[in-house]
Each structure stands twice: as C-alpha cells, then as structure tokens.
Design a protein around this motif. Sequence first.
Motif, PDB file in Angstrom:
ATOM      1  N   VAL A 154     -26.793  22.379 -25.842  1.00  0.00           N
ATOM      2  CA  VAL A 154     -26.081  22.917 -24.688  1.00  0.00           C
ATOM      3  C   VAL A 154     -24.588  22.756 -24.963  1.00  0.00           C
ATOM      4  O   VAL A 154     -24.135  21.676 -25.342  1.00  0.00           O
ATOM      5  N   ASP A 156     -22.291  23.387 -22.678  1.00  0.00           N
ATOM      6  CA  ASP A 156     -21.614  23.233 -21.390  1.00  0.00           C
ATOM      7  C   ASP A 156     -20.826  21.934 -21.322  1.00  0.00           C
ATOM      8  O   ASP A 156     -21.208  20.930 -21.915  1.00  0.00           O
ATOM      9  N   LYS A 158     -19.653  19.013 -18.816  1.00  0.00           N
ATOM     10  CA  LYS A 158     -20.068  18.450 -17.530  1.00  0.00           C
ATOM     11  C   LYS A 158     -18.815  18.266 -16.667  1.00  0.00           C
ATOM     12  O   LYS A 158     -17.989  17.409 -16.933  1.00  0.00           O
ATOM     13  N   ASN A 163     -23.343  18.750 -10.776  1.00  0.00           N
ATOM     14  CA  ASN A 163     -23.789  19.844 -11.631  1.00  0.00           C
ATOM     15  C   ASN A 163     -25.103  19.447 -12.312  1.00  0.00           C
ATOM     16  O   ASN A 163     -25.168  19.219 -13.512  1.00  0.00           O
ATOM     17  N   THR A 164     -26.173  19.376 -11.523  1.00  0.00           N
ATOM     18  CA  THR A 164     -27.449  18.831 -11.999  1.00  0.00           C
ATOM     19  C   THR A 164     -28.152  19.706 -13.028  1.00  0.00           C
ATOM     20  O   THR A 164     -28.966  19.190 -13.798  1.00  0.00           O
ATOM     21  N   GLU A 165     -27.872  21.007 -13.046  1.00  0.00           N
ATOM     22  CA  GLU A 165     -28.565  21.852 -14.025  1.00  0.00           C
ATOM     23  C   GLU A 165     -28.154  21.520 -15.457  1.00  0.00           C
ATOM     24  O   GLU A 165     -28.879  21.792 -16.395  1.00  0.00           O
ATOM     25  N   ILE A 166     -26.980  20.945 -15.639  1.00  0.00           N
ATOM     26  CA  ILE A 166     -26.562  20.519 -16.972  1.00  0.00           C
ATOM     27  C   ILE A 166     -27.108  19.127 -17.264  1.00  0.00           C
ATOM     28  O   ILE A 166     -27.666  18.880 -18.315  1.00  0.00           O
ATOM     29  N   GLY A 167     -26.956  18.227 -16.297  1.00  0.00           N
ATOM     30  CA  GLY A 167     -27.521  16.892 -16.424  1.00  0.00           C
ATOM     31  C   GLY A 167     -27.157  16.189 -17.714  1.00  0.00           C
ATOM     32  O   GLY A 167     -26.011  16.204 -18.153  1.00  0.00           O
ATOM     33  N   ARG A 169     -27.947  17.023 -20.664  1.00  0.00           N
ATOM     34  CA  ARG A 169     -27.949  17.923 -21.820  1.00  0.00           C
ATOM     35  C   ARG A 169     -26.554  18.199 -22.357  1.00  0.00           C
ATOM     36  O   ARG A 169     -26.409  18.778 -23.419  1.00  0.00           O
ATOM     37  N   SER A 170     -25.512  17.781 -21.638  1.00  0.00           N
ATOM     38  CA  SER A 170     -24.140  18.001 -22.086  1.00  0.00           C
ATOM     39  C   SER A 170     -23.633  16.783 -22.842  1.00  0.00           C
ATOM     40  O   SER A 170     -23.965  15.646 -22.499  1.00  0.00           O
TER      41      SER A 170
END
Length: 188
Positions: A154, A156, A158, A163-167, A169-170
């Motif tokens: 990912v 992205d 943070k 911003n929970t959709e990234i969690g 994974r960033s």
Amino acid sequence: SEQPVVNLSEEQAGEFARRYLAKMTTEQKVAQLFVVKLEELDGSQGGYYEFRKCTKGMKTTLSQIPVGGVVLFSRNISTRKKTSKLIQRLQVNSQTPLFVTVARIASNKKMKTTKFPTAESIGKTKDGEYVYNMGRTIAREIRALGFNVNFAPVADVKTSDLNTEIGERSFGSDPGKVSDMVAAFVQG
C-alpha cells in the motif's frame, strides 16, 4: 512446470503486443480490463464460495470471456500443491495468459510463506534494506506458486487514525519515508 522466459527487446515486445491486440475483438479487449474473483468465473455456488479447484464452469467461462486476470483470496488457498495446480489449470483454460494475484496468502500456515510484521510496524522500526528484502522474498515465494501480480505494498500515507481503511497497511504518516519504503519494496 514453469514456462520458459523469452527475452524480447522493448521494441519486439511492443510489436508482439500490437499484433496480438489487432486480432482481438472489442469484447475481448474489454474483458481484458477485468480482474475477477473465482466466483465470477463460476457462479454456481453463489457470490462467496471457497473454490480451490478449477471447475467446469470456470473452464467454460474462460473459454468464452478472456478476462485479464483472477484474484485468489485466503478462502481459495489450501496447500502449496493445490494452489499451484489451481493456477496452472486456470492458465491452461484461458484464451489469454492471466494476471494472477493473491490476497492474504501469509495468513495460511499451510502455504509456508514468510510472515512479516505489518507495514505500520515496519515503518516505525525497520529500514529500506529490510523492506527491499521483504519485497524480494514475497516475490520469490508467490512466483514459485504461479502468481504473477502483487498489489502490494500500500503506497498510502496514514493521515489520521480515523482513516481505518488504511490501518496497519501503511508504512506511516511521513510521505517521504512512505515513498522510500514503497520504492524499496518494489525494487525487491
């Protein structure tokens, strides 16, 4: 068995692609834009099913609609041998070579792939060399199974804990560090 690697110059590869594309219908070209889950190839079990074999329905669909690729989820992954066979059967039955990607393979212990910490914890504690080696290891391990695409990492940044959709994974909140980590992973 793995297909031999053919080395083409950029010019030769471009010419090959142009000739191949010229033979395709508009419908075939549109189908190439789709990367689908296995349930889209065989809807006999509904929209969510643990397909782990290439079914007759998948073969029929692949012979009629040349999708660009398939994504396997953890529910489609059982053992290394069965996963490799599934991918091989999908490829053999497709009109056009498929992009095959995977989601969450390391969560299945039977796959015997290296488990890494979350990107968030790596961003806090590791360096670019670690991320390079992580990318290299993941690429080697999934390629051995027949996967040829990885939609990771990912990239992205943070920007908020909301911003929970990234969690996790960033790699973090610093755009410079995130881009360095992503570049290291891709090079690996």
